[in-house]
Enzyme design. Structure first.
Site, PDB file in Angstrom:
ATOM      1  N   PHE A 175      -3.659   3.843  14.853  1.00 29.98           N
ATOM      2  CA  PHE A 175      -3.998   4.977  13.994  1.00 29.98           C
ATOM      3  C   PHE A 175      -4.999   4.423  13.012  1.00 29.98           C
ATOM      4  O   PHE A 175      -5.283   3.064  12.766  1.00 29.98           O
ATOM      5  CB  PHE A 175      -2.966   5.052  13.103  1.00 29.98           C
ATOM      6  CG  PHE A 175      -1.821   6.267  13.463  1.00 29.98           C
ATOM      7  CD1 PHE A 175      -1.073   6.214  14.873  1.00 29.98           C
ATOM      8  CD2 PHE A 175      -1.598   7.466  12.833  1.00 29.98           C
ATOM      9  CE1 PHE A 175      -0.280   7.170  15.385  1.00 29.98           C
ATOM     10  CE2 PHE A 175      -0.850   8.475  13.161  1.00 29.98           C
ATOM     11  CZ  PHE A 175      -0.235   8.480  14.432  1.00 29.98           C
ATOM     12  N   LYS A 198     -10.687  -1.798  18.206  1.00 24.54           N
ATOM     13  CA  LYS A 198      -9.339  -2.339  18.701  1.00 24.54           C
ATOM     14  C   LYS A 198      -9.136  -2.457  20.191  1.00 24.54           C
ATOM     15  O   LYS A 198      -8.055  -3.154  20.630  1.00 24.54           O
ATOM     16  CB  LYS A 198      -8.353  -1.538  17.907  1.00 24.54           C
ATOM     17  CG  LYS A 198      -8.567  -1.223  16.267  1.00 24.54           C
ATOM     18  CD  LYS A 198      -7.782  -2.140  15.671  1.00 24.54           C
ATOM     19  CE  LYS A 198      -7.895  -2.032  14.135  1.00 24.54           C
ATOM     20  NZ  LYS A 198      -7.066  -3.062  13.560  1.00 24.54           N
ATOM     21  N   LYS A 238     -13.395   2.612  15.498  1.00 25.11           N
ATOM     22  CA  LYS A 238     -12.055   1.949  15.292  1.00 25.11           C
ATOM     23  C   LYS A 238     -11.407   1.552  16.762  1.00 25.11           C
ATOM     24  O   LYS A 238     -10.980   0.772  17.277  1.00 25.11           O
ATOM     25  CB  LYS A 238     -11.379   2.297  14.540  1.00 25.11           C
ATOM     26  CG  LYS A 238      -9.876   1.582  14.126  1.00 25.11           C
ATOM     27  CD  LYS A 238      -9.475   1.781  12.720  1.00 25.11           C
ATOM     28  CE  LYS A 238     -10.077   1.690  11.748  1.00 25.11           C
ATOM     29  NZ  LYS A 238      -9.734   1.574  10.470  1.00 25.11           N
ATOM     30  N   PRO A 250      -2.873 -11.345  10.719  1.00 20.66           N
ATOM     31  CA  PRO A 250      -3.203 -11.012  12.222  1.00 20.66           C
ATOM     32  C   PRO A 250      -3.394  -9.682  12.263  1.00 20.66           C
ATOM     33  O   PRO A 250      -2.664  -8.850  11.695  1.00 20.66           O
ATOM     34  CB  PRO A 250      -1.939 -11.629  12.773  1.00 20.66           C
ATOM     35  CG  PRO A 250      -0.869 -11.665  11.903  1.00 20.66           C
ATOM     36  CD  PRO A 250      -1.679 -11.946  10.357  1.00 20.66           C
ATOM     37  N   ASP A 251      -4.253  -9.288  13.308  1.00 24.75           N
ATOM     38  CA  ASP A 251      -4.221  -7.901  13.681  1.00 24.75           C
ATOM     39  C   ASP A 251      -3.518  -7.520  14.828  1.00 24.75           C
ATOM     40  O   ASP A 251      -3.723  -7.905  16.053  1.00 24.75           O
ATOM     41  CB  ASP A 251      -5.891  -7.660  13.940  1.00 24.75           C
ATOM     42  CG  ASP A 251      -5.985  -6.031  14.208  1.00 24.75           C
ATOM     43  OD1 ASP A 251      -5.179  -5.388  14.785  1.00 24.75           O
ATOM     44  OD2 ASP A 251      -7.147  -5.521  13.683  1.00 24.75           O
ATOM     45  N   ILE A 252      -2.179  -6.738  14.618  1.00 29.52           N
ATOM     46  CA  ILE A 252      -1.286  -6.567  15.390  1.00 29.52           C
ATOM     47  C   ILE A 252      -1.774  -5.999  16.766  1.00 29.52           C
ATOM     48  O   ILE A 252      -1.515  -6.272  17.889  1.00 29.52           O
ATOM     49  CB  ILE A 252      -0.177  -6.044  14.741  1.00 29.52           C
ATOM     50  CG1 ILE A 252       0.386  -6.861  13.330  1.00 29.52           C
ATOM     51  CG2 ILE A 252       1.183  -5.937  15.881  1.00 29.52           C
ATOM     52  CD1 ILE A 252       1.676  -6.287  12.788  1.00 29.52           C
ATOM     53  N   ASN A 261       0.694  -0.968   0.054  1.00 30.71           N
ATOM     54  CA  ASN A 261       0.060   0.037   0.100  1.00 30.71           C
ATOM     55  C   ASN A 261       0.933   1.215  -0.058  1.00 30.71           C
ATOM     56  O   ASN A 261       1.986   1.148  -0.195  1.00 30.71           O
ATOM     57  CB  ASN A 261      -1.013   0.078   1.243  1.00 30.71           C
ATOM     58  CG  ASN A 261      -0.351  -0.050   2.468  1.00 30.71           C
ATOM     59  OD1 ASN A 261       0.442   1.051   2.672  1.00 30.71           O
ATOM     60  ND2 ASN A 261      -0.147  -0.986   3.237  1.00 30.71           N
ATOM     61  N   LYS A 311       8.251 -17.200 -10.524  1.00 31.94           N
ATOM     62  CA  LYS A 311       7.295 -16.210 -11.262  1.00 31.94           C
ATOM     63  C   LYS A 311       6.093 -16.793 -12.062  1.00 31.94           C
ATOM     64  O   LYS A 311       6.343 -17.781 -13.013  1.00 31.94           O
ATOM     65  CB  LYS A 311       8.228 -15.370 -12.066  1.00 31.94           C
ATOM     66  CG  LYS A 311       7.428 -14.224 -12.857  1.00 31.94           C
ATOM     67  CD  LYS A 311       8.262 -13.276 -13.779  1.00 31.94           C
ATOM     68  CE  LYS A 311       7.467 -12.572 -14.305  1.00 31.94           C
ATOM     69  NZ  LYS A 311       8.278 -11.613 -15.572  1.00 31.94           N
ATOM     70  N   ASP A 358      -4.410  -5.895   5.109  1.00 34.12           N
ATOM     71  CA  ASP A 358      -5.294  -6.826   5.740  1.00 34.12           C
ATOM     72  C   ASP A 358      -5.535  -8.212   5.460  1.00 34.12           C
ATOM     73  O   ASP A 358      -5.483  -9.077   6.298  1.00 34.12           O
ATOM     74  CB  ASP A 358      -6.660  -6.242   5.533  1.00 34.12           C
ATOM     75  CG  ASP A 358      -6.822  -4.885   6.049  1.00 34.12           C
ATOM     76  OD1 ASP A 358      -6.460  -4.822   7.315  1.00 34.12           O
ATOM     77  OD2 ASP A 358      -7.537  -3.925   5.454  1.00 34.12           O
TER      78      ASP A 358
HETATM   79  O1  C5P Z   1      -8.159  -2.070  11.091  1.00 38.50           O
HETATM   80  P1  C5P Z   1      -7.287  -1.057  10.360  1.00 38.50           P
HETATM   81  O2  C5P Z   1      -6.112  -1.442   9.443  1.00 38.50           O
HETATM   82  O3  C5P Z   1      -8.001   0.159   9.862  1.00 38.50           O
HETATM   83  O4  C5P Z   1      -6.762  -0.246  11.637  1.00 38.50           O
HETATM   84  C1  C5P Z   1      -5.676   0.633  11.792  1.00 38.50           C
HETATM   85  C2  C5P Z   1      -4.665   0.424  12.741  1.00 38.50           C
HETATM   86  O5  C5P Z   1      -4.642  -0.991  13.224  1.00 38.50           O
HETATM   87  C3  C5P Z   1      -3.472   1.094  12.549  1.00 38.50           C
HETATM   88  O6  C5P Z   1      -2.881   1.534  14.224  1.00 38.50           O
HETATM   89  C4  C5P Z   1      -2.720  -0.211  12.230  1.00 38.50           C
HETATM   90  O7  C5P Z   1      -1.147  -0.118  12.535  1.00 38.50           O
HETATM   91  C5  C5P Z   1      -3.312  -1.279  13.007  1.00 38.50           C
HETATM   92  N1  C5P Z   1      -3.337  -2.636  12.416  1.00 38.50           N
HETATM   93  C6  C5P Z   1      -2.343  -3.597  12.973  1.00 38.50           C
HETATM   94  N2  C5P Z   1      -2.492  -4.825  12.246  1.00 38.50           N
HETATM   95  C7  C5P Z   1      -3.252  -5.061  11.101  1.00 38.50           C
HETATM   96  C8  C5P Z   1      -4.044  -4.191  10.838  1.00 38.50           C
HETATM   97  C9  C5P Z   1      -4.178  -2.823  11.511  1.00 38.50           C
HETATM   98  O8  C5P Z   1      -1.628  -3.610  13.791  1.00 38.50           O
HETATM   99  N3  C5P Z   1      -3.417  -6.161  10.564  1.00 38.50           N
END
Ligand code: C5P
Length: 413
Positions: A338, A356, A352, A316-318, A219, A298, A288
């Site tokens: 953020f 979170k 959000k 994973p959502d860190i 991105n 390739k 995501d």
């Molecule tokens: O869900 P979204 O991507 O909009 O959330 C943004 C926030 O979550 C940011 O702080 C981003 O660094 C964190 N994030 C994360 N791991 C992910 C997706 C988002 O830590 N897989």
């Protein structure tokens, strides 16, 4: 693009720039110029040995002020240059600091104006920064190391040394830091220590999810905001670990950087370093989803017009995972998220924050900030929302660090 990235950083600051004898005096000329361009009022003081390497005339031209070289200089009405110069100073920076000069400081000697004013400075109020410069054998000598340890115990801060090729032709430790590095250290030394003693973990930049060995999904995050926050947090006195996705940005001085590529790499690194952190700031634009499989070779276009089909799995959502960890839940780890939105910033940021599970969520309008040097932020916590109006990412990072410090340790400017 700002032509001078340090413009205004030292506005109104009065700095005594001391030069003792060493080949690195030429770098002090560049440093002096950088300090003046950053807004500082620079008073140069040179030892007799320094005058063998560079002339006071050159330093006067660069600093815009007559240079002091002697404690017997009759210009001050009271004939006390060592008192007058230090009472007005915000810091004394000696660059280069020779082995002999450091030895004089270690013994509290005052035979020349520069050593005299270091001794006479109000020790609690005026920091003394030393940028050593000498041959590697001189640096490694037990006498020098003993003197360095002593001046540090007496409150001086050492900047460097660097390793590399030396004026004498040898290679090793003992080089003076470059002018820009010293400037960054000076700016850091003068910043309020709002996060002293804190361990800060930051994620920054994009992630890259490979499709095959040459292609991938990423991105448009430049990492600039996260890197600016890392710098500001370090300047505020924190120990900073920066987990960075693929970006072409220099590491802020004094920051420990861990480079990663994919979201899973970032997740592993963040979970490991979160164990020791008190503050976690997630600025990374984590992908995501990633391709469910990664081709070993390739993927070829065979001319048939058939396009490859791709399945995705969620990364994973860190942030959410760290925010739900036992330490965060116990209040030992303050988490900041953020949100890059394209509309309805307040409502989306509030939603959000709840999703979170973080105490502080920072919203910004993504397309208006990607790759830019400025931004505007909306801080959402359980008290409501605060706007940080459009400014450089550097200024916003400093403001955000102050806001975080206020919430974590009740610190106020
Ligand atoms: O869900 P979204 O991507 O909009 O959330 C943004 C926030 O979550 C940011 O702080 C981003 O660094 C964190 N994030 C994360 N791991 C992910 C997706 C988002 O830590 N897989």
């Amino acid at each position: 693009m700002n032509a001078n990235p340090n413009a205004g950083e030292l506005a109104g600051r009065r700095i005594v720039l001391g030069l003792s004898g060493g080949a690195a005096c030429f770098k002090a000329a560049e440093l002096c110029r950088g300090m003046v361009k950053a807004g500082a009022l620079v008073q140069v003081v040179m030892t007799e040995a320094a005058c063998q390497f560079i002339t006071p005339v050159a330093m006067q031209a660069l600093s815009g002020q007559p240079v002091y070289t002697s404690q017997w200089d009759a210009r001050p009405d009271n004939n006390m240059a060592h008192i007058n110069l230090t009472r007005a100073a915000d810091a004394v920076l000696v660059a280069p600091a020779s082995a002999d000069f450091i030895a004089q400081l270690a013994q509290g000697r005052a035979g020349e104006l520069l050593a005299l004013l270091c001794l006479a400075r109000p020790i609690e109020r005026v920091p003394l920064l030393l940028a050593p410069s000498m041959n590697r054998e001189m640096w490694a000598h037990p006498a020098t190391q003993r003197n360095v340890a002593q001046v540090q115990r007496d409150g001086a801060q050492m900047l460097g040394v660097a390793w590399g090729e030396q004026a004498c032709g040898e290679t090793g430790d003992g080089r003076m830091l470059e002018a820009d590095e010293l400037l960054q250290e000076l700016i850091a030394a003068l910043a309020p220590k709002a996060l002293a003693g804190q361990q800060v973990l930051i994620t920054a930049g994009p992630t890259f999810e490979a499709i095959d060995p040459v292609r991938g999904i990423t991105n448009r995050s430049s990492g600039k905001m996260g890197f600016a926050i890392a710098r500001a947090a370090r300047e505020a006195g924190a120990q900073v670990t920066l987990v960075a996705g693929p970006v072409a940005l220099p590491t802020p001085r004094g920051v420990r950087r861990v480079d990663v590529v994919s979201a899973r790499d970032m997740h592993l690194a963040a979970m490991e370093h979160a164990q020791d952190a008190n503050i976690f700031i997630a600025t990374a634009a984590v992908a995501d989803w990633r391709p469910a499989t990664q081709a070993e070779q390739k993927i070829k276009k065979d001319g048939s017009g058939v396009v490859p089909q791709m399945d995705f799995v969620e990364n994973p959502d860190i942030l959410a995972e760290v925010a739900h960890s036992a330490r965060a839940q116990a209040g030992d780890l303050f988490c900041v998220g953020f949100a890059a939105e394209s509309e309805n910033l307040l409502a989306n940021a509030q939603a959000k924050r709840a999703r979170k599970g973080v105490p502080l969520l920072v919203g910004n309008i993504g397309p208006a900030t990607f790759g830019q040097d400025d931004n505007a932020l909306l801080l959402v916590d359980d008290e409501g929302a605060i706007e940080l109006p459009r400014a450089s990412k550097r200024v916003l990072a400093q403001q955000l660090v102050a806001e975080i410090a206020r919430r974590v340790s009740g610190w106020s400017a």
